[in-house]
Design a protein around this motif. Sequence first.
Motif, PDB file in Angstrom:
ATOM      1  N   PRO A   1       0.833  -1.195  -0.163  1.00 20.18           N
ATOM      2  CA  PRO A   1       0.037  -0.070   0.068  1.00 20.18           C
ATOM      3  C   PRO A   1       0.774   1.381  -0.136  1.00 20.18           C
ATOM      4  CG  PRO A   1      -0.955  -1.480   1.572  1.00 20.18           C
ATOM      5  CD  PRO A   1       0.489  -2.247   1.171  1.00 20.18           C
ATOM      6  N   LEU A   2       1.909   1.079   0.678  1.00 17.90           N
ATOM      7  CA  LEU A   2       2.766   2.382   0.666  1.00 17.90           C
ATOM      8  C   LEU A   2       3.304   2.670  -0.716  1.00 17.90           C
ATOM      9  CD1 LEU A   2       4.085   4.578   2.840  1.00 17.90           C
ATOM     10  CD2 LEU A   2       6.013   2.908   2.963  1.00 17.90           C
ATOM     11  N   ALA A   3       3.927   1.624  -1.399  1.00 13.11           N
ATOM     12  CA  ALA A   3       4.548   1.981  -2.554  1.00 13.11           C
ATOM     13  C   ALA A   3       3.303   2.321  -3.491  1.00 13.11           C
ATOM     14  CB  ALA A   3       5.096   0.450  -3.092  1.00 13.11           C
ATOM     15  N   PHE A   4       2.117   1.789  -3.430  1.00 12.78           N
ATOM     16  CA  PHE A   4       1.043   2.363  -4.300  1.00 12.78           C
ATOM     17  C   PHE A   4       0.787   3.677  -4.038  1.00 12.78           C
ATOM     18  CE2 PHE A   4      -2.965   1.941  -6.476  1.00 12.78           C
ATOM     19  CZ  PHE A   4      -2.892   0.882  -7.256  1.00 12.78           C
ATOM     20  N   VAL A   5       0.755   4.071  -2.916  1.00 11.67           N
ATOM     21  CA  VAL A   5       0.439   5.497  -2.713  1.00 11.67           C
ATOM     22  C   VAL A   5       1.555   6.611  -3.254  1.00 11.67           C
ATOM     23  CG1 VAL A   5       0.479   7.286  -0.778  1.00 11.67           C
ATOM     24  CG2 VAL A   5      -0.830   5.381  -0.504  1.00 11.67           C
TER      25      VAL A   5
ATOM     26  N   ALA B   1       0.651   8.098 -11.476  1.00  8.28           N
ATOM     27  CA  ALA B   1       0.645   7.524 -12.765  1.00  8.28           C
ATOM     28  C   ALA B   1      -1.028   7.649 -13.101  1.00  8.28           C
ATOM     29  CB  ALA B   1       1.114   5.998 -13.011  1.00  8.28           C
ATOM     30  N   ALA B   2      -1.878   7.033 -12.073  1.00 13.05           N
ATOM     31  CA  ALA B   2      -3.085   6.976 -12.559  1.00 13.05           C
ATOM     32  C   ALA B   2      -3.639   8.670 -12.860  1.00 13.05           C
ATOM     33  CB  ALA B   2      -3.935   6.662 -11.297  1.00 13.05           C
ATOM     34  N   MET B   3      -2.941   9.549 -12.028  1.00 14.21           N
ATOM     35  CA  MET B   3      -3.643  10.952 -11.934  1.00 14.21           C
ATOM     36  C   MET B   3      -3.251  11.419 -13.516  1.00 14.21           C
ATOM     37  SD  MET B   3      -5.255  12.535  -9.702  1.00 14.21           S
ATOM     38  CE  MET B   3      -4.878  14.306  -9.863  1.00 14.21           C
TER      39      MET B   3
ATOM     40  N   ARG C   1      -2.550   9.567 -16.564  1.00  8.41           N
ATOM     41  CA  ARG C   1      -3.119   8.693 -17.635  1.00  8.41           C
ATOM     42  C   ARG C   1      -4.673   8.522 -17.565  1.00  8.41           C
ATOM     43  NH1 ARG C   1       2.011   4.528 -17.171  1.00  8.41           N
ATOM     44  NH2 ARG C   1       3.465   5.753 -17.489  1.00  8.41           N
ATOM     45  N   LEU C   2      -5.115   8.338 -16.567  1.00  8.50           N
ATOM     46  CA  LEU C   2      -6.709   8.006 -16.437  1.00  8.50           C
ATOM     47  C   LEU C   2      -7.601   9.143 -16.071  1.00  8.50           C
ATOM     48  CD1 LEU C   2      -6.040   4.935 -14.200  1.00  8.50           C
ATOM     49  CD2 LEU C   2      -6.160   5.054 -16.590  1.00  8.50           C
ATOM     50  N   SER C   3      -8.738   8.635 -16.641  1.00  5.77           N
ATOM     51  CA  SER C   3      -9.908   9.599 -16.287  1.00  5.77           C
ATOM     52  C   SER C   3     -10.246   9.451 -14.803  1.00  5.77           C
ATOM     53  CB  SER C   3     -11.190   9.228 -17.307  1.00  5.77           C
ATOM     54  OG  SER C   3     -11.597   7.993 -16.766  1.00  5.77           O
ATOM     55  N   ALA C   4     -11.210  10.481 -14.616  1.00  8.29           N
ATOM     56  CA  ALA C   4     -11.573  10.687 -13.318  1.00  8.29           C
ATOM     57  C   ALA C   4     -12.030   9.038 -12.940  1.00  8.29           C
ATOM     58  CB  ALA C   4     -12.607  11.762 -12.904  1.00  8.29           C
ATOM     59  N   ALA C   5     -13.222   8.564 -13.716  1.00  8.97           N
ATOM     60  CA  ALA C   5     -13.745   7.268 -13.289  1.00  8.97           C
ATOM     61  C   ALA C   5     -12.647   6.377 -13.118  1.00  8.97           C
ATOM     62  CB  ALA C   5     -14.660   7.007 -14.597  1.00  8.97           C
ATOM     63  N   GLY C   6     -11.550   6.301 -13.971  1.00 11.81           N
ATOM     64  CA  GLY C   6     -10.301   5.322 -13.722  1.00 11.81           C
ATOM     65  C   GLY C   6      -9.473   5.646 -12.521  1.00 11.81           C
ATOM     66  N   VAL C   7      -9.441   6.976 -12.043  1.00  9.52           N
ATOM     67  CA  VAL C   7      -8.768   7.139 -10.845  1.00  9.52           C
ATOM     68  C   VAL C   7      -9.405   6.432  -9.675  1.00  9.52           C
ATOM     69  CG1 VAL C   7      -7.567   8.864  -9.305  1.00  9.52           C
ATOM     70  CG2 VAL C   7      -7.422   9.174 -11.747  1.00  9.52           C
ATOM     71  N   GLN C   8     -10.963   6.660  -9.795  1.00  2.75           N
ATOM     72  CA  GLN C   8     -11.476   6.269  -8.870  1.00  2.75           C
ATOM     73  C   GLN C   8     -11.667   4.657  -8.769  1.00  2.75           C
ATOM     74  OE1 GLN C   8     -16.057   6.952  -9.570  1.00  2.75           O
ATOM     75  NE2 GLN C   8     -16.193   7.618  -7.100  1.00  2.75           N
TER      76      GLN C   8
ATOM     77  N   GLY D   1     -12.737  16.439 -10.668  1.00  2.00           N
ATOM     78  CA  GLY D   1     -13.228  14.988 -10.398  1.00  2.00           C
ATOM     79  C   GLY D   1     -12.134  14.361  -9.748  1.00  2.00           C
ATOM     80  N   LYS D   2     -10.974  14.365 -10.493  1.00  2.00           N
ATOM     81  CA  LYS D   2      -9.719  13.761  -9.963  1.00  2.00           C
ATOM     82  C   LYS D   2      -9.237  14.309  -8.614  1.00  2.00           C
ATOM     83  CE  LYS D   2      -7.842  12.741 -14.502  1.00  2.00           C
ATOM     84  NZ  LYS D   2      -6.752  12.570 -15.534  1.00  2.00           N
TER      85      LYS D   2
END
Length: 259
Positions: A89-93, A99-101, A103-110, A230-231
């Motif tokens: 989880p720490l690495a993911f944060v 990367a998600a912010m 490359r992805l849409s708000a729905a993808g980040v969610q 949204g993001k």
Amino acid sequence: MAQFDTVRGVAGARSADIDAGLRAHMNKVYGTMSVGMFITFLAAWAISGLAVTTDPSAAVAQIGAEKYLTSFGAAIYTSPLKWVIMFAPLAFVFFGFGAAMKRLSAAGVQTVFYGFAALMGLSISWIFLQFTGYSIIQVFLVTSIAFAGLSLWGYTTKKDISGWGSFLIMGVIGLVVASIVNIFLASSAVAFAISAIGVLIFAGLTAYDTQNIKNTYLMHAHSGDTEWLGKAAIMGALSLYLDFINMFMMLLQLLGNRE
């Protein structure tokens, strides 16, 4: 005078629009955070159920009176895999959400946030093995009440607490370092100090993050970039989610009754 009244009316309408938008923004933040919390605790409860059995014939190791680890439980709690689960989880944060912010849409980040919440559930599922169910619920309620009060204060206060940020982040880094060191020291006194100080740090972060989420929205409300907002709401939910989870875990270490 008529022109002045017209300008004032337009300004008032814009202010009302911003207020309504802020309420909707904060509702999205708290709603997303709440769903994430539900996913985390549901995942933790389900995983702990798969990890423990009362059937000795299906057991790998005994961990209590008539309580045994299954092969799945042994894999995630006693094998080297536990270190991956602990730090994932720490690495993911630090790496996943950035990367998600981008490359992805708000729905993808969610969706990424909800996946992270499930991963966090796996990481903290051990609490159902070490603490009684009653004490987990009790500490969860205490944390909820404290979190609500701190977040409300951060939202309504006129005091600028943005200066708390660097101090609190340094405190979090200190907690992480101390926790890693204490893995090898296994000192109960150090663990108690980490939990006590951690409660104060994440209490401060709850108020700070709430005010920061509010101010971020107000600074960008006129941009009209609904995708970015949204993001921002999801990242705000992540901040408050982490504050809640960490405060809960610290309080559980201090107040929880062990099996």
